[in-house]
Design an enzyme around this catalytic site. Sequence first.
Site, short mmCIF file in Angstrom:
data_model
loop_
_atom_site.label_atom_id
_atom_site.label_comp_id
_atom_site.label_asym_id
_atom_site.label_seq_id
_atom_site.Cartn_x
_atom_site.Cartn_y
_atom_site.Cartn_z
N LYS A 102 -6.49 -1.23 11.35
CA LYS A 102 -7.52 -1.68 11.91
C LYS A 102 -7.51 -2.62 13.21
CE LYS A 102 -7.14 -4.88 8.54
NZ LYS A 102 -6.43 -4.54 7.23
N VAL A 111 0.95 -1.22 -0.17
CA VAL A 111 0.05 -0.13 0.07
C VAL A 111 0.94 1.21 0.00
CG1 VAL A 111 -1.92 1.19 1.23
CG2 VAL A 111 -1.63 -1.37 1.14
N GLY A 140 -6.27 -5.12 -1.50
CA GLY A 140 -5.44 -5.02 -2.82
C GLY A 140 -4.91 -3.64 -2.75
N LYS A 153 -12.49 -5.16 12.55
CA LYS A 153 -13.36 -4.15 11.44
C LYS A 153 -14.60 -3.65 11.98
CE LYS A 153 -10.48 -5.40 7.24
NZ LYS A 153 -10.28 -6.30 6.42
N GLU A 191 -9.97 5.67 6.71
CA GLU A 191 -10.80 5.31 5.75
C GLU A 191 -10.23 3.72 5.30
OE1 GLU A 191 -14.08 6.65 4.54
OE2 GLU A 191 -14.05 4.43 4.24
N GLY A 238 -11.65 -1.45 2.31
CA GLY A 238 -10.58 -0.99 1.12
C GLY A 238 -11.07 0.12 0.42
#
Lengths: 433, 433
Positions: free
Chosen positions: B106, B15, B304, B206, B130, B135
């Site tokens: 998270k 990421v 992803g 989450k 966010e 995702g």
Amino acid sequence: MKKVINIGIVGFGTVGSGVVEVLSNNPSRISRKVGARVQIKKIVDKDITTPRGIKVDRSLLSTNINHILDDPEIDIVVELIGGEHEAREIILEAMKKGKHIVTANKALLAKAWDEIFEASKRYGCEVLFEASVGGGIPIIQCIRQGLASNRILSIFGIINGTCNYILSKMSSEKKDFCEVLKEAKESGFAEASPILDIEGIDTAHKLVVLGSLAFSKRISVEDVYTEGITYITKRDIVYAEEEFGYTIKLLGIAKIIDNKLELRVHPTMIPKDHLLASVSGEYNAIYIMGDLTDPLMFYGKGAGKFPATSAVTADIIYLAKKITNGVAGYIEKSYYEDIDIKPMDEFLGKYYIRFETLDQPGVLASISGILGEHNISISSVIQKERRSGDIVPIVMLTHEAKEANIRIALKKIDKLPIVKAKSLLIRVEELTK
Amino acid sequence: MKKVINIGIVGFGTVGSGVVEVLSNNPSRISRKVGARVQIKKIVDKDITTPRGIKVDRSLLSTNINHILDDPEIDIVVELIGGEHEAREIILEAMKKGKHIVTANKALLAKAWDEIFEASKRYGCEVLFEASVGGGIPIIQCIRQGLASNRILSIFGIINGTCNYILSKMSSEKKDFCEVLKEAKESGFAEASPILDIEGIDTAHKLVVLGSLAFSKRISVEDVYTEGITYITKRDIVYAEEEFGYTIKLLGIAKIIDNKLELRVHPTMIPKDHLLASVSGEYNAIYIMGDLTDPLMFYGKGAGKFPATSAVTADIIYLAKKITNGVAGYIEKSYYEDIDIKPMDEFLGKYYIRFETLDQPGVLASISGILGEHNISISSVIQKERRSGDIVPIVMLTHEAKEANIRIALKKIDKLPIVKAKSLLIRVEELTK
């Protein structure tokens, strides 16, 4: 820090009374979120005598818009009267007087976008409009903030609940358009004068709003190719589903192709096992392809008192919070992407076409001959209901073809003596990009 | 007005490199949105030698976190290392130094929520997250802003892509868990050590994040009843679909019942024609019921490189815009609703139960007798694969029953000599509220 945020509501109809109800019923929860008390100072409507199903202090009601515009204590004007001319004047005048705006008026936004947002910049007043598209779905905010880093590639929206209700019911109950429209009116899913809905105009207005935000492009209503659903028959729905595996939806489509922006509203055949095809009844859904996110879908009730109220009151809370903290009125610099709008004639797509012809030898040869002359190739043909000497439908799907070619070819075909009615055309989207 | 917003990125993995790529490739588009230049000032990672597939000025790279923490010019710290201890220290230290935070972590948020948000208030630094759930789906922002006026009634989330990929594939290819897990590892849809995913722990983290926001309630990981998907067999998936019309999904569920909050993560049977059931593969979806909106669903890729990058960079743009205009750091007053968490024992629901018994007379009578003693009534029973003398499954659905009763009953039933394996239990949700 402000202790009270004063709201003026213009329009005490279905949504207006919903907003009054929500703000009145949850004062402590809302004030905790905002950090100040959110108070309705005045409600203006032409009709302040009809009961609205909620208790309101009579002194809050007025028929005189100046009781809102001239009250310097009112921070936010909530415009819920709809229509264009009066709403436009009220919104512009309110900004002149330093008031922020919350509106649900997509028709006005679609037509007076520049004027409204120039005034917004000039006077430092924010204009929020979450309720203008998708009812309770927070799609405006998602495009503005959540997808801010994406290059949006395409939007496919089921954004008119009336049309989706009618098409879903035509499909599930195998009924014709007029019959379902009548039922929709009776059960409140269509208005008495549903022209804006069934002719696709409301969808076009909403597409202008979504497209302007998503593509940073000033779009006018005239840029959107618009067709309604009135010509769709039960027969086409059945052919689409049973023969080709498609469902028919009225879509608002905005899509970047070859660095041009396609903007179109029309009945569309989409694969029936696609997520968007399972959005039925009065529900809305916006299917968005971002370059980073890949597909996203936002689903919910696109209309109705409380979904719309949810969006309007979310905007009120958001603005009230900013006003409380002295940070409202920062208006994003608008910038426009350098991108042309693609004329519909240049549109390249797959088509479903239904011809009504005499059932005699050589018909298919004549039709496919003309299509071939215009570079339109056929991917499948069905000729089912054969009744010798009678008029029968020929239904076909084409490979990708150019809209301009399709139109010329159909004009020629419709003039053949063997063709007995105007051909019907529905565009196909595979929703792969 | 600031002209440049400086970013420090901690973690140069998948990421992290996506964020660097997006910020570097679109500088003018982003700076137009923000009103200032968004510049990466430093990238810190333990490993700065592995090629990341993007060109980066070597001088931006460092292995020393103090090169970010001690740089007074850095406005935003983007934490992308994951894990708990180191990330926690970096985030807290960065806020002490006046830096705003963007994180996707998270696990950390679920465990150190209070500590992080107290520091956020104390130092006037914003913490945006966010990317922590869903995702590329902007679900955090939607709950915070778009649904602000709603009382959220329930959340049903498919929020772990690995589990959804495995369950979807078990269903579509009729394969067993271990086989699909192996394939998922090979094709990159499961990590080498997928325990956090397949045991439901990631989903629980989450759910803590979503639930804390949606219900204005401080939730700890221990409050969430958590089961994974490892015990689900191909056989249960087939029975669910073919006999009862259900699809099995790992759901994170937060739901208000009798003014108590249910928090649970477990494989769940949902009607197979429900919209949520058609969310398959690595996709995520969050289905939310608001008192105003009625159901909403948000759908997209939950993991992803680029979906996560979309969320992180949206947070960066949002914060950078506020910093540019001098309005960052306004921290919403947190308030907590007075609502208790419902212990799992009190949970009331429908159950699918599979017993493995000897195929002999009286078996069903013994089992249903014990269930009846504990107020559990059966809505349907299937006993299909009869092979005399052999061990055969008895599968049943119950009417609404209490979790505590179910457990006691199953304990008793599992001790019967005719019962040859531990009974298997899957909860059923009709998703009607």
